[in-house]
Design an enzyme around this catalytic site. Structure first.
Site, mmCIF file in Angstrom:
data_model
loop_
_atom_site.group_PDB
_atom_site.id
_atom_site.type_symbol
_atom_site.label_atom_id
_atom_site.label_comp_id
_atom_site.label_asym_id
_atom_site.label_seq_id
_atom_site.Cartn_x
_atom_site.Cartn_y
_atom_site.Cartn_z
ATOM 1 N N LYS A 18 9.380 4.596 -5.832
ATOM 2 C CA LYS A 18 8.636 5.111 -4.474
ATOM 3 C C LYS A 18 9.549 5.679 -3.567
ATOM 4 C CE LYS A 18 5.139 1.286 -4.402
ATOM 5 N NZ LYS A 18 3.954 2.129 -4.256
ATOM 6 N N ARG B 144 -2.520 -2.576 -12.058
ATOM 7 C CA ARG B 144 -3.714 -2.673 -12.910
ATOM 8 C C ARG B 144 -3.359 -3.160 -14.352
ATOM 9 N NH1 ARG B 144 -4.548 3.567 -11.782
ATOM 10 N NH2 ARG B 144 -3.785 2.935 -9.776
HETATM 11 N N1 BES Z 1 1.406 -1.687 -4.735
HETATM 12 C C1 BES Z 1 1.012 -0.375 -4.543
HETATM 13 C C2 BES Z 1 -0.231 0.173 -3.514
HETATM 14 C C3 BES Z 1 0.020 -0.162 -2.258
HETATM 15 C C4 BES Z 1 0.471 0.671 -1.517
HETATM 16 C C5 BES Z 1 -0.117 -1.676 -1.542
HETATM 17 C C6 BES Z 1 0.666 0.354 -0.066
HETATM 18 C C7 BES Z 1 -0.007 -1.899 -0.430
HETATM 19 C C8 BES Z 1 0.148 -0.767 0.374
HETATM 20 C C9 BES Z 1 0.449 0.139 -5.907
HETATM 21 O O1 BES Z 1 1.171 -0.436 -7.085
HETATM 22 C C10 BES Z 1 0.806 1.576 -6.192
HETATM 23 O O2 BES Z 1 1.895 1.884 -5.963
HETATM 24 N N2 BES Z 1 -0.388 2.446 -6.153
HETATM 25 C C11 BES Z 1 0.043 3.844 -6.377
HETATM 26 C C12 BES Z 1 -0.928 4.084 -7.558
HETATM 27 C C13 BES Z 1 -0.662 5.898 -7.965
HETATM 28 C C14 BES Z 1 0.797 5.845 -8.396
HETATM 29 C C15 BES Z 1 -1.809 6.169 -8.751
HETATM 30 C C16 BES Z 1 -0.701 4.612 -5.132
HETATM 31 O O3 BES Z 1 -1.589 4.041 -4.367
HETATM 32 O O4 BES Z 1 0.203 5.291 -4.575
HETATM 33 MN MN MN Z 2 2.987 0.428 -7.575
#
Ligand code: BES
Ligand code: MN
Ligand code: ZN
Length: 501
Positions: free
Chosen positions: A277, A351
């Site tokens: 990230k 997931r």
């Molecule tokens: N933990 C994150 C989602 C999240 C984002 C929770 C902001 C709380 C606040 C999750 O694991 C994630 O990174 N999701 C990605 C999925 C994508 C890579 C398909 C996302 O939402 O960008």
């Molecule tokens: Mn994630």
């Protein structure tokens, strides 16, 4: 929790010291006990309201220091708007507002639980108390210094809520207090930084639930390997911290009755892994275990109020880190269900954790229903913001019950679609499925479709995407901290309303 708040119920009697909190409606009307306690100060309140343009709107407050004719140090009048239209969640809010209006130095306060029509019912007074309890929470265990100008807080705060029948209110409050405590446990877990709260430490803390009669079992890496939980283990393999699964069982229902099951995503920190990230805001990913925190808090709530239900809580605890041993995009893992998953993006890790824990929950417990909670996608925040959680559900009855419980508690859910059109997006060239849909569009839905592949269609199941509500929610009247404890009150209410007979 550093709120040494002592809440008691007592009779209506004009307080001799401290802060005095009373309620009025939008016609500035008070109940009879309040009028009596104010005595000569009734006139003062009327004049002050006029001078301050205070009209008794819901949540508005009028403050009078050293009010003439009363012995108290401060009088606070809180408006309730139209008293006849108040809902249970409004009493919670009023309790929060009343507590929020107390100056920080307040050691003693008396709150008259009375509306113009007369004393509040015991349950409403209990809701008031629960709201105050939730509002009083602060997470300051890492603050070693007081800010200049900040007053020293009293060691403890005693609040007496005056009611018609103190015994009845106290009895009504006992379960409310257990539920509030559950919410606060969840907040603490969410607020805790990831260097302190890693999978093993989270698992250790769930051990506290044993005192309430909950059976707590922990699966370590060896046990998970044996079970074939490779989807979950793949997420944790880049971390120096070992993964864990915790199973919490509360048997308050009939012997042999199928349990209700709650499953939580517990990513103690989510860097994204190799699909790392961006730096900005990454610290918030210490809260990526809010689903698991809710499940732990909920188990406390159910056991604490001795709910007549068999319930099982399962949480998948991992840390998602980049490392020489971390999972790569392109890797293919075999989940416990036997289905294979091609990893496209290591940041779509929640997931993968849920896939194995949900499968395990269904196999082992054959539950009445399964509800999973996960801070799963940024896409759900794009869709719903921080007010509603996204609900995906394969069963209309369960969806409706969750919707209603949401309206009652204020922890609201908005139903989102599932469908084969979205499902196609996660078919893989090399494996049974891939872990992301490829496009950003409908990201919360493709994530839900992924999880659905690990749920058999006969088990009612709901997936709650709490990425927008688990933390960093707007500051509310009953929460001024970062972690929200979202979902504890919602799911406790769902159980109380429909599954405790
Ligand atoms: N933990 C994150 C989602 C999240 C984002 C929770 C902001 C709380 C606040 C999750 O694991 C994630 O990174 N999701 C990605 C999925 C994508 C890579 C398909 C996302 O939402 O960008
Ligand atoms: Mn994630
Ligand atoms: Zn995550």
């Amino acid at each position: 929790m550093s709120d040494a708040l002592k809440l008691d119920f007592g009779p209506f009697a004009a307080p001799a010291r401290g802060v005095f909190v009373i309620f009025c409606d939008d016609r500035l009307k008070f109940g009879p006990a309040t009028v009596k306690a104010l005595g000569p100060a009734n006139d003062l309140v009327t004049r002050a309201a006029k001078a301050e343009h205070f009209t008794g709107k819901m949540g508005a407050a009028l403050e009078l220091p050293v009010p003439e004719g009363l012995k108290v140090s401060r009088l606070i009048v809180v408006g309730v708007g139209k008293a006849a239209e108040l809902k249970p969640k409004d009493f919670l809010k009023l309790g929060g507002i009343a507590l929020g209006k107390l100056p920080g130095r307040t050691a003693e306060a008396t709150v008259f639980a009375e509306l113009p029509a007369g004393p509040m019912r015991a349950e409403h007074a209990a809701d008031l108390a629960q709201g105050a309890r939730l509002r009083a929470y602060v997470f300051d265990r890492y603050k070693t210094k007081r800010k200049e100008g900040d007053e020293e807080k009293p060691k403890s705060r005693n609040i007496v809520i005056a009611v018609r029948d103190a015994g009845a209110a106290q009895r009504a409050y006992v379960p409310c207090e257990a539920v509030a405590k559950g919410s606060l446990i969840a907040r603490d877990l969410v607020n805790e930084p990831a260097n302190v709260l890693y999978p093993e430490e989270f698992a250790r803390r769930t051990g506290n639930l044993k005192k309430l009669g909950i059976a707590v079992d922990v699966l370590d890496v060896a046990a998970m390997k044996k079970l074939g939980m490779n989807a979950l283990l793949g997420v944790g393999q880049g971390s120096a911290r070992e993964s864990r699964v915790v199973i919490m069982r509360w048997n308050g229902g009939k012997k042999g009755d199928a349990p209700v099951a709650f499953i939580g995503k517990g990513v103690c920190f989510d860097t994204g892994g190799i699909s790392i990230k961006p730096a900005a805001g990454m610290e918030e990913m210490k809260g990526d275990m809010a689903g698991a925190a809710c499940v732990a808090g909920l188990m406390h709530a159910l056991a604490g109020r001795k709910a007549k239900v068999n319930a099982v809580g399962l949480i998948g605890l991992v840390e998602n880190m980049p490392d020489g041993n971390a999972q790569r995009p392109g890797d293919i893992v075999t989940s416990m269900s036997g289905q294979t998953i091609e990893i496209i993006n290591t940041d779509a890790e929640g997931r993968l954790v849920l896939a194995d824990v949900i499968w395990y929950a269904a196999q082992r417990f054959k539950p009445k229903f399964m509800i999973d909670l996960a801070t799963l996608t940024g896409a759900i925040i794009v869709a719903l913001g921080h007010e509603y959680a996204g609900m995906f559900c394969n069963n209309d009855q369960l969806a409706e019950r969750l919707r209603k419980a949401g309206e009652e508690t204020g922890e609201v859910v908005w139903r989102m679609p599932l469908g084969p059109e979205y499902d196609k997006q996660i078919d893989s060239k090399f494996a049974d499925m891939k872990n992301t849909g490829g496009s950003r569009w409908g990201g919360a839905i493709t994530a839900a479709q992924f999880i659905k592949r690990f749920v058999d269609d006969k088990t009612p199941w709901a997936h709650l995407d709490i990425a927008g509500t688990g933390f960093d929610s707007r500051q509310t009247d009953i929460n001024k901290s970062w972690g929200s404890g979202w979902g504890v009150r919602l799911l406790d209410r769902l159980v109380a309303d429909y599954y405790e007979k």
